[in-house]
Design a protein around this motif. Sequence first.
Motif, PDB file in Angstrom:
ATOM      1  N   MET A   1       0.852  -1.187   0.000  1.00 29.35           N
ATOM      2  CA  MET A   1       0.000   0.000   0.000  1.00 29.35           C
ATOM      3  C   MET A   1       0.891   1.242   0.000  1.00 29.35           C
ATOM      4  O   MET A   1       1.825   1.349   0.762  1.00 29.35           O
ATOM      5  CB  MET A   1      -0.889  -0.042   1.260  1.00 29.35           C
ATOM      6  CG  MET A   1      -1.953   1.020   1.271  1.00 29.35           C
ATOM      7  SD  MET A   1      -3.028   0.972   2.739  1.00 29.35           S
ATOM      8  CE  MET A   1      -3.973  -0.518   2.469  1.00 29.35           C
ATOM      9  N   THR A   2       0.592   2.177  -0.885  1.00 31.55           N
ATOM     10  CA  THR A   2       1.384   3.408  -0.924  1.00 31.55           C
ATOM     11  C   THR A   2       1.055   4.270   0.281  1.00 31.55           C
ATOM     12  O   THR A   2       0.058   4.067   0.961  1.00 31.55           O
ATOM     13  CB  THR A   2       1.075   4.206  -2.200  1.00 31.55           C
ATOM     14  OG1 THR A   2      -0.285   4.647  -2.126  1.00 31.55           O
ATOM     15  CG2 THR A   2       1.296   3.367  -3.444  1.00 31.55           C
ATOM     16  N   ASP A   3       1.922   5.254   0.524  1.00 29.44           N
ATOM     17  CA  ASP A   3       1.663   6.161   1.641  1.00 29.44           C
ATOM     18  C   ASP A   3       0.307   6.831   1.502  1.00 29.44           C
ATOM     19  O   ASP A   3      -0.435   6.974   2.455  1.00 29.44           O
ATOM     20  CB  ASP A   3       2.762   7.217   1.729  1.00 29.44           C
ATOM     21  CG  ASP A   3       4.051   6.633   2.288  1.00 29.44           C
ATOM     22  OD1 ASP A   3       4.017   5.510   2.799  1.00 29.44           O
ATOM     23  OD2 ASP A   3       5.075   7.307   2.203  1.00 29.44           O
ATOM     24  N   THR A   4       0.006   7.257   0.274  1.00 29.42           N
ATOM     25  CA  THR A   4      -1.257   7.964   0.075  1.00 29.42           C
ATOM     26  C   THR A   4      -2.442   7.065   0.390  1.00 29.42           C
ATOM     27  O   THR A   4      -3.386   7.467   1.073  1.00 29.42           O
ATOM     28  CB  THR A   4      -1.365   8.473  -1.372  1.00 29.42           C
ATOM     29  OG1 THR A   4      -0.261   9.332  -1.617  1.00 29.42           O
ATOM     30  CG2 THR A   4      -2.652   9.243  -1.580  1.00 29.42           C
ATOM     31  N   LEU A   5      -2.399   5.827  -0.091  1.00 28.29           N
ATOM     32  CA  LEU A   5      -3.489   4.901   0.204  1.00 28.29           C
ATOM     33  C   LEU A   5      -3.583   4.623   1.697  1.00 28.29           C
ATOM     34  O   LEU A   5      -4.680   4.564   2.257  1.00 28.29           O
ATOM     35  CB  LEU A   5      -3.306   3.600  -0.574  1.00 28.29           C
ATOM     36  CG  LEU A   5      -3.642   3.681  -2.062  1.00 28.29           C
ATOM     37  CD1 LEU A   5      -3.334   2.349  -2.744  1.00 28.29           C
ATOM     38  CD2 LEU A   5      -5.098   4.043  -2.275  1.00 28.29           C
ATOM     39  N   ALA A   6      -2.444   4.468   2.350  1.00 27.25           N
ATOM     40  CA  ALA A   6      -2.445   4.214   3.786  1.00 27.25           C
ATOM     41  C   ALA A   6      -3.035   5.407   4.537  1.00 27.25           C
ATOM     42  O   ALA A   6      -3.801   5.235   5.491  1.00 27.25           O
ATOM     43  CB  ALA A   6      -1.028   3.940   4.277  1.00 27.25           C
ATOM     44  N   GLU A   7      -2.691   6.602   4.080  1.00 33.32           N
ATOM     45  CA  GLU A   7      -3.204   7.810   4.738  1.00 33.32           C
ATOM     46  C   GLU A   7      -4.717   7.922   4.613  1.00 33.32           C
ATOM     47  O   GLU A   7      -5.371   8.540   5.443  1.00 33.32           O
ATOM     48  CB  GLU A   7      -2.559   9.056   4.117  1.00 33.32           C
ATOM     49  CG  GLU A   7      -1.101   9.224   4.483  1.00 33.32           C
ATOM     50  CD  GLU A   7      -0.428  10.317   3.671  1.00 33.32           C
ATOM     51  OE1 GLU A   7      -1.140  11.086   2.995  1.00 33.32           O
ATOM     52  OE2 GLU A   7       0.798  10.392   3.709  1.00 33.32           O
ATOM     53  N   LEU A   8      -5.270   7.338   3.548  1.00 31.07           N
ATOM     54  CA  LEU A   8      -6.703   7.465   3.298  1.00 31.07           C
ATOM     55  C   LEU A   8      -7.492   6.225   3.706  1.00 31.07           C
ATOM     56  O   LEU A   8      -8.707   6.193   3.543  1.00 31.07           O
ATOM     57  CB  LEU A   8      -6.941   7.757   1.814  1.00 31.07           C
ATOM     58  CG  LEU A   8      -6.326   9.062   1.298  1.00 31.07           C
ATOM     59  CD1 LEU A   8      -6.578   9.207  -0.194  1.00 31.07           C
ATOM     60  CD2 LEU A   8      -6.881  10.263   2.050  1.00 31.07           C
ATOM     61  N   ALA A   9      -6.820   5.214   4.251  1.00 34.81           N
ATOM     62  CA  ALA A   9      -7.485   3.955   4.581  1.00 34.81           C
ATOM     63  C   ALA A   9      -8.629   4.156   5.573  1.00 34.81           C
ATOM     64  O   ALA A   9      -9.629   3.422   5.530  1.00 34.81           O
ATOM     65  CB  ALA A   9      -6.471   2.958   5.128  1.00 34.81           C
ATOM     66  N   TRP A  10      -8.520   5.142   6.440  1.00 35.72           N
ATOM     67  CA  TRP A  10      -9.568   5.395   7.429  1.00 35.72           C
ATOM     68  C   TRP A  10     -10.909   5.706   6.769  1.00 35.72           C
ATOM     69  O   TRP A  10     -11.971   5.478   7.360  1.00 35.72           O
ATOM     70  CB  TRP A  10      -9.155   6.529   8.367  1.00 35.72           C
ATOM     71  CG  TRP A  10      -8.888   7.826   7.673  1.00 35.72           C
ATOM     72  CD1 TRP A  10      -7.696   8.267   7.186  1.00 35.72           C
ATOM     73  CD2 TRP A  10      -9.838   8.857   7.355  1.00 35.72           C
ATOM     74  NE1 TRP A  10      -7.843   9.499   6.598  1.00 35.72           N
ATOM     75  CE2 TRP A  10      -9.151   9.881   6.692  1.00 35.72           C
ATOM     76  CE3 TRP A  10     -11.207   9.010   7.581  1.00 35.72           C
ATOM     77  CZ2 TRP A  10      -9.772  11.042   6.238  1.00 35.72           C
ATOM     78  CZ3 TRP A  10     -11.834  10.159   7.132  1.00 35.72           C
ATOM     79  CH2 TRP A  10     -11.123  11.162   6.473  1.00 35.72           C
ATOM     80  N   GLN A  11     -10.864   6.214   5.533  1.00 42.47           N
ATOM     81  CA  GLN A  11     -12.108   6.623   4.882  1.00 42.47           C
ATOM     82  C   GLN A  11     -13.045   5.449   4.607  1.00 42.47           C
ATOM     83  O   GLN A  11     -14.251   5.642   4.462  1.00 42.47           O
ATOM     84  CB  GLN A  11     -11.804   7.384   3.590  1.00 42.47           C
ATOM     85  CG  GLN A  11     -11.144   8.720   3.867  1.00 42.47           C
ATOM     86  CD  GLN A  11     -10.971   9.575   2.625  1.00 42.47           C
ATOM     87  OE1 GLN A  11     -11.354   9.200   1.534  1.00 42.47           O
ATOM     88  NE2 GLN A  11     -10.382  10.736   2.811  1.00 42.47           N
ATOM     89  N   VAL A  12     -12.488   4.249   4.583  1.00 43.63           N
ATOM     90  CA  VAL A  12     -13.318   3.057   4.389  1.00 43.63           C
ATOM     91  C   VAL A  12     -14.321   2.925   5.537  1.00 43.63           C
ATOM     92  O   VAL A  12     -15.436   2.425   5.352  1.00 43.63           O
ATOM     93  CB  VAL A  12     -12.431   1.796   4.295  1.00 43.63           C
ATOM     94  CG1 VAL A  12     -13.266   0.525   4.278  1.00 43.63           C
ATOM     95  CG2 VAL A  12     -11.545   1.875   3.068  1.00 43.63           C
ATOM     96  N   SER A  13     -13.933   3.403   6.719  1.00 44.52           N
ATOM     97  CA  SER A  13     -14.799   3.288   7.895  1.00 44.52           C
ATOM     98  C   SER A  13     -15.557   4.570   8.204  1.00 44.52           C
ATOM     99  O   SER A  13     -16.144   4.702   9.286  1.00 44.52           O
ATOM    100  CB  SER A  13     -13.948   2.901   9.114  1.00 44.52           C
ATOM    101  OG  SER A  13     -13.277   1.690   8.877  1.00 44.52           O
ATOM    102  N   ALA A  14     -15.545   5.511   7.286  1.00 41.85           N
ATOM    103  CA  ALA A  14     -16.210   6.801   7.520  1.00 41.85           C
ATOM    104  C   ALA A  14     -17.726   6.618   7.628  1.00 41.85           C
ATOM    105  O   ALA A  14     -18.366   6.165   6.677  1.00 41.85           O
ATOM    106  CB  ALA A  14     -15.875   7.772   6.394  1.00 41.85           C
ATOM    107  N   LEU A  15     -18.271   6.979   8.758  1.00 41.53           N
ATOM    108  CA  LEU A  15     -19.711   6.821   8.975  1.00 41.53           C
ATOM    109  C   LEU A  15     -20.518   7.733   8.048  1.00 41.53           C
ATOM    110  O   LEU A  15     -21.631   7.392   7.639  1.00 41.53           O
ATOM    111  CB  LEU A  15     -20.031   7.120  10.446  1.00 41.53           C
ATOM    112  CG  LEU A  15     -21.372   6.655  10.986  1.00 41.53           C
ATOM    113  CD1 LEU A  15     -21.597   5.169  10.736  1.00 41.53           C
ATOM    114  CD2 LEU A  15     -21.469   6.978  12.470  1.00 41.53           C
ATOM    115  N   CYS A  16     -19.958   8.868   7.692  1.00 41.31           N
ATOM    116  CA  CYS A  16     -20.680   9.810   6.824  1.00 41.31           C
ATOM    117  C   CYS A  16     -20.897   9.246   5.430  1.00 41.31           C
ATOM    118  O   CYS A  16     -21.787   9.711   4.705  1.00 41.31           O
ATOM    119  CB  CYS A  16     -19.962  11.149   6.758  1.00 41.31           C
ATOM    120  SG  CYS A  16     -18.227  11.038   6.282  1.00 41.31           S
ATOM    121  N   ALA A  17     -20.118   8.250   5.042  1.00 44.01           N
ATOM    122  CA  ALA A  17     -20.314   7.637   3.727  1.00 44.01           C
ATOM    123  C   ALA A  17     -21.674   6.947   3.648  1.00 44.01           C
ATOM    124  O   ALA A  17     -22.194   6.716   2.569  1.00 44.01           O
ATOM    125  CB  ALA A  17     -19.197   6.645   3.444  1.00 44.01           C
TER     126      ALA A  17
END
Length: 78
Positions: free
Chosen positions: A1-17
């Motif tokens: 996983m690239t740094d950018t993907l790792a930095e954004l991994a939390w978005q998978v669990s975003a309740l607002c989605a």
Amino acid sequence: MTDTLAELAWQVSALCAETGPDAFFPEQGVTARDARSVCMGCNVRTECLNYALDNNEQFGIWGGLTERERRHIRRSNE
Ligand code: SF4
């Protein structure tokens, strides 16, 4: 996983989605209460707020805080 993907991994669990973006980008003068309520139950609130602070996000509710509140944090960290 690239740094950018790792930095954004939390978005998978975003309740607002699950709720849609409208409440998170309220028009001026409209309460952010509904968005804050969702954020308070979100498991990635800290990651979300840190992302917004790191990337100087200018609009919307991130981590339960408005842009004005985030600006206050940024200034107090300077
Ligand atoms: S803290 Fe709020 S804005 Fe951030 S991911 Fe969770 S629900 Fe979305």
